[in-house]
Design an enzyme around this catalytic site. Sequence first.
Site, PDB file in Angstrom:
ATOM      1  N   GLU A   1       1.423   4.204 -39.053  1.00 54.15           N
ATOM      2  CA  GLU A   1       2.338   3.431 -38.197  1.00 54.15           C
ATOM      3  C   GLU A   1       2.983   2.303 -38.982  1.00 54.15           C
ATOM      4  OE1 GLU A   1       3.784   0.303 -35.495  1.00 54.15           O
ATOM      5  OE2 GLU A   1       2.186   0.148 -36.993  1.00 54.15           O
TER       6      GLU A   1
ATOM      7  N   ASP B   1      -4.246   2.785 -39.522  1.00 55.60           N
ATOM      8  CA  ASP B   1      -3.888   2.166 -40.804  1.00 55.60           C
ATOM      9  C   ASP B   1      -3.643   0.674 -40.632  1.00 55.60           C
ATOM     10  OD1 ASP B   1      -1.535   3.006 -39.329  1.00 55.60           O
ATOM     11  OD2 ASP B   1      -0.324   2.520 -41.079  1.00 55.60           O
TER      12      ASP B   1
END
Length: 435
Positions: free
Chosen positions: A168, A105
């Site tokens: 994350e 991400d």
Amino acid sequence: MADDVTAKSDTSIEKVSRRIEESREELIALTQELIRIPTVNPPGDAYRPCAELVGERLRKQGFSIEYLRAEGALGDSDRYPRTNVVARIEGEGPGETVHFNSHIDVVEAGKGWTFDPFEGTVADGRVYGRGACDMKGGLAASIIAVEALLREGIPFRGAIEISGTVDEESGGYAGVAWLAERGYFSKPRVDHVIIPEPLNVDRVCLGHRGVWWAEVETLGRIAHGSMPFLGVSAIRNMGLFLDLIERELYPELDQRRTQMPVEPEGARNSTLNFNSLHGGQAEGFDGLPSACVADSCRLVLDRRFLIEEPLEQVRGEIEGLLQRLRAEVPDFEYRLRELWSVLPTMTDEDAPVVKALDEEIRRVLGKEPQHIASPGTYDQKHVARIGHLHDCVAYGPGVLDLAHQPDEWVGIDDMVASAKIMAAATLRLTGTLRD
């Protein structure tokens, strides 16, 4: 006999390094492919296509592939499924498992770009794009590193894993945390974890400071704004709290220094950031405000603390200031709500993963490696606290200061160098190479 082993080790390293150099254009292309999938979080776009890009590429190299959706985890939905990928390949004979973990991400692009943030433009020896350094360049480098070992046919012991995990940037709870709860980051499955975060190609990150997030709400009593003496202003009460922090807590935090090698230098002190402050009439209304005394004011605190500071002390300092004000100031009322906390973590400098990376940084770069700690947390926290695996560090290409910035980039030479370092460190950690 020892000379034969050393010669074989040197030959293996040379072959792998040469193969990685020859794969430079492939490394660039893979980084571009990853950047072109806009895995923006929030909300969690395009996780599955990015996971499949990684998984299907590694399947062709002989890896077994698992796509693992974190059903029920924070943020997961049918519209935005939290899909992780874990790839594993077994070596020849017993040995230890090395796991490369990268988050797929990225944060939103934001404004101020001179390059298309999702094109992966190559210019001046760099690949530009959102996530280039944080951390799709690191993911690409780890993949090329392992592929070089396989393509050269170098036998290795144990096993190698590569994962692409989600979220994350929003805590990692549907990614590494969810996987760690299911044994993916624990012995006997995994022995060593390398997270290719962008912390400079000659630095090994041993851990990070702690974090405590909390919301303080001061309470008041609503009244007409022309007669504020008939009410109690929650905003004024918040002002008293902020004043105490400025006069008493900030000077004390400035005096606290850690032995952790935190970079940048200013983060070796305890810090406190006011994340947001909202009081009175809600924002976003275009008309004139109503004439009211604010009966609520909310402050979100972002406290980063040191390994020398107990979490109870961090909480207690804020609670103590609030209790003082309640005792000293008529009509001072508050609520304190904890939002999130993570303890500081530090891997030992003599841990096998640190020593292996140190040795290869010296060999590839010809310089002494620097050991650092991160000012903010990253997924090592979940490996340590849930997986109870402490042979874990962050190491990868990229400059940390560029993360989340416009025109984010990763250096191509740094990706190549880090791939060489990761490949040879893998052979050391699996017991294939001996010093």
